[in-house]
Design an enzyme around this catalytic site. Structure first.
Site, PDB file in Angstrom:
ATOM      1  N   ALA A 182       2.093   1.702  -3.566  1.00  0.00           N
ATOM      2  CA  ALA A 182       1.088   2.040  -4.443  1.00  0.00           C
ATOM      3  C   ALA A 182       0.820   3.567  -4.401  1.00  0.00           C
ATOM      4  CB  ALA A 182      -0.096   0.913  -4.302  1.00  0.00           C
ATOM      5  N   CYS A 183       0.565   3.883  -2.965  1.00  0.00           N
ATOM      6  CA  CYS A 183       0.278   5.247  -2.559  1.00  0.00           C
ATOM      7  C   CYS A 183       1.378   6.300  -3.271  1.00  0.00           C
ATOM      8  CB  CYS A 183      -0.048   5.539  -1.177  1.00  0.00           C
ATOM      9  SG  CYS A 183      -1.601   4.696  -0.498  1.00  0.00           S
ATOM     10  N   ARG A 184       2.634   5.878  -3.089  1.00  0.00           N
ATOM     11  CA  ARG A 184       3.569   6.662  -3.480  1.00  0.00           C
ATOM     12  C   ARG A 184       3.458   7.229  -5.034  1.00  0.00           C
ATOM     13  NH1 ARG A 184       9.973   4.820  -4.440  1.00  0.00           N
ATOM     14  NH2 ARG A 184      10.656   6.884  -5.784  1.00  0.00           N
TER      15      ARG A 184
ATOM     16  N   TYR B 233       0.701  -1.141  -0.033  1.00  0.00           N
ATOM     17  CA  TYR B 233      -0.165   0.061   0.102  1.00  0.00           C
ATOM     18  C   TYR B 233       0.795   1.295  -0.019  1.00  0.00           C
ATOM     19  CZ  TYR B 233      -0.534   2.703   4.343  1.00  0.00           C
ATOM     20  OH  TYR B 233      -0.355   3.590   5.360  1.00  0.00           O
TER      21      TYR B 233
END
Length: 456
Positions: free
Chosen positions: A420-422, A417
């Site tokens: 992916a958020c980066r 997560y």
């Protein structure tokens, strides 16, 4: 962090409907008997163009270039997860369960693989005939329901036992699920600051600790705090903002719905000798009895509130302030104000249950409607991408101890997560906004300088 893509956190693992992360491109495997279609053949059915990553599977089939990051489908249960829950949820189930591995990247930071997929993976919708052949090729046994990994929360619609919407009980359960994982785990990932929100990087070579200190300084300065002032920090986490303010002579009260955070924060307050100025309570922000604060900081809490509850939320914070008092709201937002607010399944089931995101415009409107005079707003999304990069590096460094503490499945959730958020922050799929508002006096005076008074 209450990162939510964010909720709908639209990340590389959600934006391409990653069931097809199987997809290897054209397969050279020969036709197979009923129930024995290879993973490579399944992937070729739903891929348009060459596969940009390496695919290998338990059945010996493979596809894609040999010297790039990729996926290894380890068993038929992984195939079940990917086929029965198309999108980010199926991929997360297979990966968190350990039935699928990401090759060529470390599980603490699969960013390069996610970026590769986001850049170059092209999918297509199979025809009705191809879908029938696909079902025949994998066999019905592969499609029978399989229990998800234990890290997965129940679907949002089944959480009614905890109340509908953002009730106190349900909010407490959601916060506890994410933040009460392990203080030791968070110490490894977040570093000494124990700050789980976007940092501020004055330069490209600023360290994570320096960046978190700069973020606290920015919030402190925007709020115009002076020794002797009173600060309320809602959703205070482990109390980093509370302690920063107390070190500078401000009387600071922080509240959190995570018991583990509150316990850790209280110990830190005592160890630093700040007990006369700083207090951390295990308490819902709605139950704070004091009023007349000079400032309120809300750093990473709004994502958990629920968009429909914004009017009540900001009205309560408005009531806590004296006339001329300031609110700094710091939260993840979407680039648009007209999109759905609910998160994608992976984020909702594995990371931030019940989290919601909307555009910064709706945040500003809600603040204004509650009576705030909004004075400034800025987008720090690039800074959050850098923060997540550094958190992943910490997880990578302390991977073995983190796995020993929380288990490999949970550690994989965090690596997936955060990476992916980066990517989502870099691609402008989600943003991070700070909005500064003031409670005017009865005569409309907001008591602020004519021009911005802070640096950073």
């Amino acid at each position: 962090m209450t990162t939510f893509r964010s909720p709908g956190l639209r990340s590389s693992i959600t934006s391409h409907d990653l069931n097809p992360d199987l997809n290897p491109g054209p397969s050279t495997s020969p036709p197979t008997r009923h129930g024995s279609m290879t993973v490579a053949q399944i992937a070729s059915t739903i891929t348009d163009g060459p596969l940009p990553f390496r695919l290998t599977a338990f059945d010996g089939s493979q596809a894609g270039p040999p010297d790039v990051p990729g996926l290894h489908i380890g068993n038929r249960r992984a195939l079940n997860y990917l086929l029965t829950a198309p999108g980010d949820l199926g991929l997360a189930r297979a990966y968190v369960a350990g039935d699928m591995d990401m090759t060529g990247v470390h599980p603490a930071d699969p960013y390069e693989l996610l970026r590769l997929m986001d850049d170059e993976l092209r999918l297509r919708r199979p025809s009705a005939g191809e879908i029938v052949e696909l079902v025949r090729g994998v066999g019905l046994k592969t499609l029978l329901p399989v229990a998800p990994p234990p890290q997965e929360a129940t679907p949002r619609w089944l959480r009614v036992t905890q109340g509908l919407g953002h009730t106190r009980r349900r909010d407490s359960s959601a916060i506890g699920r994410h933040y009460d994982v392990s203080n030791e785990f968070y110490e490894s990932v977040l570093g000494p600051s124990m700050t789980y929100t976007c940092a501020l990087y004055p330069t490209a070579d600023t360290t994570l600790e320096q960046a978190q200190e700069a973020k606290h300084a920015l919030v402190f300065d925007k709020l115009g705090l002076e020794p002797g002032d009173r600060l309320l920090d809602v959703g205070c986490g482990w109390g980093s903002m509370v302690r920063y303010a107390a070190r500078r002579g401000v009387r600071a009260l922080g509240v959190t719905l995570s018991r583990q955070q509150a316990d850790w924060g209280r110990r830190a307050v005592q160890e630093e000798g700040l007990g006369d100025l700083a207090e951390i309570r295990y308490l819902d922000y709605r139950d704070v009895p004091e009023t007349g604060f000079d400032a309120v900081s809300s750093i990473g809490l709004t994502e958990h509130i629920g968009v429909r509850r914004y009017p009540d939320y900001f009205a309560r914070l408005h009531d806590k302030l004296r006339p001329g008092g300031r609110l700094l709201n710091h939260c993840i937002t979407r680039p648009r104000n007209d999109t759905a607010v609910k998160p994608e399944p992976f984020i909702d089931r594995y990371v931030f249950p019940d989290g919601e995101l909307t555009g910064s415009g709706r945040v500003i409107v809600a603040m204004q409607d509650a009576g705030f005079d909004v004075r400034h707003a800025e987008n720090l999304r690039e800074h959050y991408a850098m923060t997540l990069r550094d958190w992943c590096a910490n997880l990578h460094r302390d991977w073995d101890s983190c796995v020993a503490d929380v288990g490999e499945g949970t550690a994989r959730v965090w690596g997936l997560y955060m990476a992916a958020c980066r990517l989502s922050f870099e691609r402008n799929n989600i943003q991070l906004f700070q909005v500064l508002g003031v409670k005017p006096t009865d005569k409309g005076d907001s008591r602020v300088p004519l021009r911005p008074w802070w640096h950073g």
